[in-house]
Motif scaffolding. Structure first.
Motif, PDB file in Angstrom:
ATOM      1  N   GLY A  28       0.813  -1.208   0.000  1.00 13.73           N
ATOM      2  CA  GLY A  28       0.000   0.000   0.000  1.00 13.73           C
ATOM      3  C   GLY A  28       0.846   1.257   0.000  1.00 13.73           C
ATOM      4  N   GLN A  29       1.873   1.283   0.832  1.00 18.02           N
ATOM      5  CA  GLN A  29       2.742   2.462   0.885  1.00 18.02           C
ATOM      6  C   GLN A  29       3.497   2.648  -0.423  1.00 18.02           C
ATOM      7  OE1 GLN A  29       5.464   2.674   4.200  1.00 18.02           O
ATOM      8  NE2 GLN A  29       6.148   4.707   3.606  1.00 18.02           N
ATOM      9  N   ARG A  30       4.031   1.574  -0.975  1.00 18.14           N
ATOM     10  CA  ARG A  30       4.775   1.656  -2.229  1.00 18.14           C
ATOM     11  C   ARG A  30       3.890   2.196  -3.353  1.00 18.14           C
ATOM     12  NH1 ARG A  30       4.674  -2.150  -5.895  1.00 18.14           N
ATOM     13  NH2 ARG A  30       4.037  -3.751  -4.420  1.00 18.14           N
ATOM     14  N   LEU A  31       2.652   1.705  -3.438  1.00 15.10           N
ATOM     15  CA  LEU A  31       1.756   2.128  -4.518  1.00 15.10           C
ATOM     16  C   LEU A  31       1.209   3.534  -4.292  1.00 15.10           C
ATOM     17  CD1 LEU A  31       0.008  -1.277  -5.146  1.00 15.10           C
ATOM     18  CD2 LEU A  31       1.694  -0.129  -6.614  1.00 15.10           C
ATOM     19  N   TYR A  32       0.958   3.892  -3.053  1.00 11.02           N
ATOM     20  CA  TYR A  32       0.547   5.256  -2.715  1.00 11.02           C
ATOM     21  C   TYR A  32       1.635   6.237  -3.141  1.00 11.02           C
ATOM     22  CZ  TYR A  32       0.302   9.254   0.532  1.00 11.02           C
ATOM     23  OH  TYR A  32       0.304  10.511   1.080  1.00 11.02           O
ATOM     24  N   GLU A  33       2.876   5.927  -2.788  1.00 11.07           N
ATOM     25  CA  GLU A  33       3.981   6.808  -3.157  1.00 11.07           C
ATOM     26  C   GLU A  33       4.166   6.843  -4.666  1.00 11.07           C
ATOM     27  OE1 GLU A  33       7.191   5.317  -0.755  1.00 11.07           O
ATOM     28  OE2 GLU A  33       6.381   6.257   1.077  1.00 11.07           O
ATOM     29  N   ARG A  34       3.997   5.717  -5.329  1.00  8.28           N
ATOM     30  CA  ARG A  34       4.108   5.665  -6.788  1.00  8.28           C
ATOM     31  C   ARG A  34       3.036   6.541  -7.430  1.00  8.28           C
ATOM     32  NH1 ARG A  34       6.676   2.296 -10.728  1.00  8.28           N
ATOM     33  NH2 ARG A  34       5.809   2.897 -12.735  1.00  8.28           N
ATOM     34  N   PHE A  35       1.804   6.463  -6.913  1.00  6.73           N
ATOM     35  CA  PHE A  35       0.721   7.298  -7.424  1.00  6.73           C
ATOM     36  C   PHE A  35       1.097   8.775  -7.324  1.00  6.73           C
ATOM     37  CE2 PHE A  35      -2.876  10.034  -6.507  1.00  6.73           C
ATOM     38  CZ  PHE A  35      -3.663   9.853  -7.639  1.00  6.73           C
ATOM     39  N   ALA A  36       1.586   9.207  -6.162  1.00  9.16           N
ATOM     40  CA  ALA A  36       1.930  10.618  -5.953  1.00  9.16           C
ATOM     41  C   ALA A  36       3.050  11.063  -6.901  1.00  9.16           C
ATOM     42  CB  ALA A  36       2.331  10.859  -4.497  1.00  9.16           C
ATOM     43  N   VAL A  37       4.069  10.229  -7.069  1.00  6.41           N
ATOM     44  CA  VAL A  37       5.169  10.552  -7.981  1.00  6.41           C
ATOM     45  C   VAL A  37       4.678  10.602  -9.423  1.00  6.41           C
ATOM     46  CG1 VAL A  37       7.336   9.624  -8.931  1.00  6.41           C
ATOM     47  CG2 VAL A  37       6.994   9.715  -6.458  1.00  6.41           C
ATOM     48  N   SER A  38       3.823   9.663  -9.789  1.00  9.28           N
ATOM     49  CA  SER A  38       3.294   9.616 -11.148  1.00  9.28           C
ATOM     50  C   SER A  38       2.409  10.828 -11.442  1.00  9.28           C
ATOM     51  CB  SER A  38       2.521   8.319 -11.350  1.00  9.28           C
ATOM     52  OG  SER A  38       2.113   8.189 -12.689  1.00  9.28           O
ATOM     53  N   LEU A  39       1.618  11.241 -10.464  1.00  8.20           N
ATOM     54  CA  LEU A  39       0.787  12.436 -10.640  1.00  8.20           C
ATOM     55  C   LEU A  39       1.672  13.671 -10.809  1.00  8.20           C
ATOM     56  CD1 LEU A  39      -2.092  13.580 -10.771  1.00  8.20           C
ATOM     57  CD2 LEU A  39      -2.044  13.745  -8.268  1.00  8.20           C
ATOM     58  N   ALA A  40       2.721  13.773 -10.015  1.00  6.91           N
ATOM     59  CA  ALA A  40       3.656  14.906 -10.140  1.00  6.91           C
ATOM     60  C   ALA A  40       4.343  14.886 -11.502  1.00  6.91           C
ATOM     61  CB  ALA A  40       4.674  14.860  -9.007  1.00  6.91           C
ATOM     62  N   ALA A  41       4.635  13.705 -12.022  1.00 10.12           N
ATOM     63  CA  ALA A  41       5.283  13.584 -13.330  1.00 10.12           C
ATOM     64  C   ALA A  41       4.385  14.095 -14.453  1.00 10.12           C
ATOM     65  CB  ALA A  41       5.686  12.129 -13.589  1.00 10.12           C
ATOM     66  N   GLN A  42       3.076  14.180 -14.202  1.00  6.91           N
ATOM     67  CA  GLN A  42       2.141  14.725 -15.191  1.00  6.91           C
ATOM     68  C   GLN A  42       2.198  16.255 -15.216  1.00  6.91           C
ATOM     69  OE1 GLN A  42       0.453  12.722 -17.270  1.00  6.91           O
ATOM     70  NE2 GLN A  42       1.457  11.039 -16.191  1.00  6.91           N
ATOM     71  N   GLY A  43       2.923  16.855 -14.269  1.00  4.18           N
ATOM     72  CA  GLY A  43       3.029  18.310 -14.205  1.00  4.18           C
ATOM     73  C   GLY A  43       2.180  18.927 -13.113  1.00  4.18           C
ATOM     74  N   VAL A  44       1.648  18.106 -12.216  1.00  2.90           N
ATOM     75  CA  VAL A  44       0.810  18.583 -11.119  1.00  2.90           C
ATOM     76  C   VAL A  44       1.684  18.815  -9.888  1.00  2.90           C
ATOM     77  CG1 VAL A  44      -1.099  17.980  -9.579  1.00  2.90           C
ATOM     78  CG2 VAL A  44      -1.194  17.330 -11.999  1.00  2.90           C
ATOM     79  N   THR A  45       1.479  19.940  -9.207  1.00  6.31           N
ATOM     80  CA  THR A  45       2.141  20.165  -7.928  1.00  6.31           C
ATOM     81  C   THR A  45       1.452  19.283  -6.901  1.00  6.31           C
ATOM     82  OG1 THR A  45       2.676  22.444  -8.513  1.00  6.31           O
ATOM     83  CG2 THR A  45       2.704  21.874  -6.169  1.00  6.31           C
ATOM     84  N   VAL A  46       2.213  18.383  -6.284  1.00  6.74           N
ATOM     85  CA  VAL A  46       1.653  17.386  -5.372  1.00  6.74           C
ATOM     86  C   VAL A  46       2.259  17.530  -3.988  1.00  6.74           C
ATOM     87  CG1 VAL A  46       1.470  14.908  -4.886  1.00  6.74           C
ATOM     88  CG2 VAL A  46       1.232  15.736  -7.238  1.00  6.74           C
ATOM     89  N   GLU A  47       1.404  17.525  -2.991  1.00  5.97           N
ATOM     90  CA  GLU A  47       1.823  17.383  -1.603  1.00  5.97           C
ATOM     91  C   GLU A  47       1.086  16.176  -1.055  1.00  5.97           C
ATOM     92  OE1 GLU A  47       2.280  20.682   0.969  1.00  5.97           O
ATOM     93  OE2 GLU A  47       2.955  22.014  -0.637  1.00  5.97           O
ATOM     94  N   THR A  48       1.623  15.591   0.016  1.00  5.87           N
ATOM     95  CA  THR A  48       1.060  14.349   0.526  1.00  5.87           C
ATOM     96  C   THR A  48       0.869  14.396   2.031  1.00  5.87           C
ATOM     97  OG1 THR A  48       3.227  13.325   0.886  1.00  5.87           O
ATOM     98  CG2 THR A  48       2.204  12.990  -1.279  1.00  5.87           C
ATOM     99  N   GLY A  49       0.075  13.439   2.478  1.00  6.06           N
ATOM    100  CA  GLY A  49      -0.030  13.162   3.900  1.00  6.06           C
ATOM    101  C   GLY A  49       1.115  12.244   4.283  1.00  6.06           C
ATOM    102  N   ARG A  50       0.991  11.571   5.415  1.00  3.14           N
ATOM    103  CA  ARG A  50       2.014  10.629   5.876  1.00  3.14           C
ATOM    104  C   ARG A  50       1.380   9.247   5.981  1.00  3.14           C
ATOM    105  NH1 ARG A  50       4.606  12.882  10.779  1.00  3.14           N
ATOM    106  NH2 ARG A  50       5.400  14.348   9.240  1.00  3.14           N
ATOM    107  N   PHE A  51       1.853   8.319   5.178  1.00  2.00           N
ATOM    108  CA  PHE A  51       1.279   6.981   5.117  1.00  2.00           C
ATOM    109  C   PHE A  51       1.269   6.345   6.505  1.00  2.00           C
ATOM    110  CE2 PHE A  51       1.168   2.445   4.595  1.00  2.00           C
ATOM    111  CZ  PHE A  51       0.233   2.273   3.596  1.00  2.00           C
ATOM    112  N   GLY A  52       0.122   5.796   6.865  1.00  2.00           N
ATOM    113  CA  GLY A  52      -0.018   5.063   8.122  1.00  2.00           C
ATOM    114  C   GLY A  52      -0.187   5.919   9.361  1.00  2.00           C
ATOM    115  N   ALA A  53      -0.093   7.236   9.216  1.00  2.00           N
ATOM    116  CA  ALA A  53      -0.218   8.125  10.370  1.00  2.00           C
ATOM    117  C   ALA A  53      -1.688   8.406  10.666  1.00  2.00           C
ATOM    118  CB  ALA A  53       0.515   9.440  10.112  1.00  2.00           C
TER     119      ALA A  53
END
Length: 149
Positions: free
Chosen positions: A102-127
């Motif tokens: 879950g953490q690996r795929l969540y982080e992959r999603f965020a990186v992939s969204l940023a790679a589309q040109g979107v400014t991305v900020e995240t929460g903290r997985f599992g917190a």
């Protein structure tokens, strides 16, 4: 993977009283990796979110994407999107991905969204997080990669 996408004028996420991620106009994206999901699914979901036309155009119609309007995204992990409520009063979460996946795929999603040109900020997985948002519209959209498999 599953995502609950909310069009927002602003959103933030706190951990232990400190803001760890925020966005202005754009999207709050609650994300859940399901058992059996993979990196390809995370990438496809990120592309769908980036191109989802739910922002108003000059005519007031939902016809612009996050990329078109230059907004940001706050991406927050939320395994409870895997809730199975078909029986009883207590949801089950056995269909969610294991925490490491879950953490690996969540982080992959965020990186992939940023790679589309979107400014991305995240929460903290599992917190234990506090999420604040101002839903714009309100517009809330459910996406699931299994729907297009």
């Amino acid at each position: 993977m599953r995502a609950l996408v909310q069009r927002v004028t602003e959103a933030s996420v706190e951990v232990d009283g400190a803001v760890v991620g925020q966005t202005g106009p754009g999207l709050l994206v609650l994300v859940c990796a399901m058992a059996g999901d993979d990196e390809d699914g995370a990438d496809r979901l990120a592309l769908r979110v980036a191109k989802l036309r739910i922002f108003r155009d000059d005519g007031g119609r939902m016809n612009r994407s996050l990329l078109d309007m230059g907004g940001g995204a706050l991406v927050v992990s939320q395994f409870t999107l895997a809730a199975d409520t078909r029986t009883g009063n207590r949801p089950g979460f056995s269909s969610a991905a294991a925490p490491d996946d879950g953490q690996r795929l969540y982080e992959r999603f965020a990186v992939s969204l940023a790679a589309q040109g979107v400014t991305v900020e995240t929460g903290r997985f599992g917190a234990d997080m506090t999420v604040r948002l101002v839903n714009d519209g309100p517009v809330t959209i459910w996406l699931d990669t299994a729907d297009r498999a």
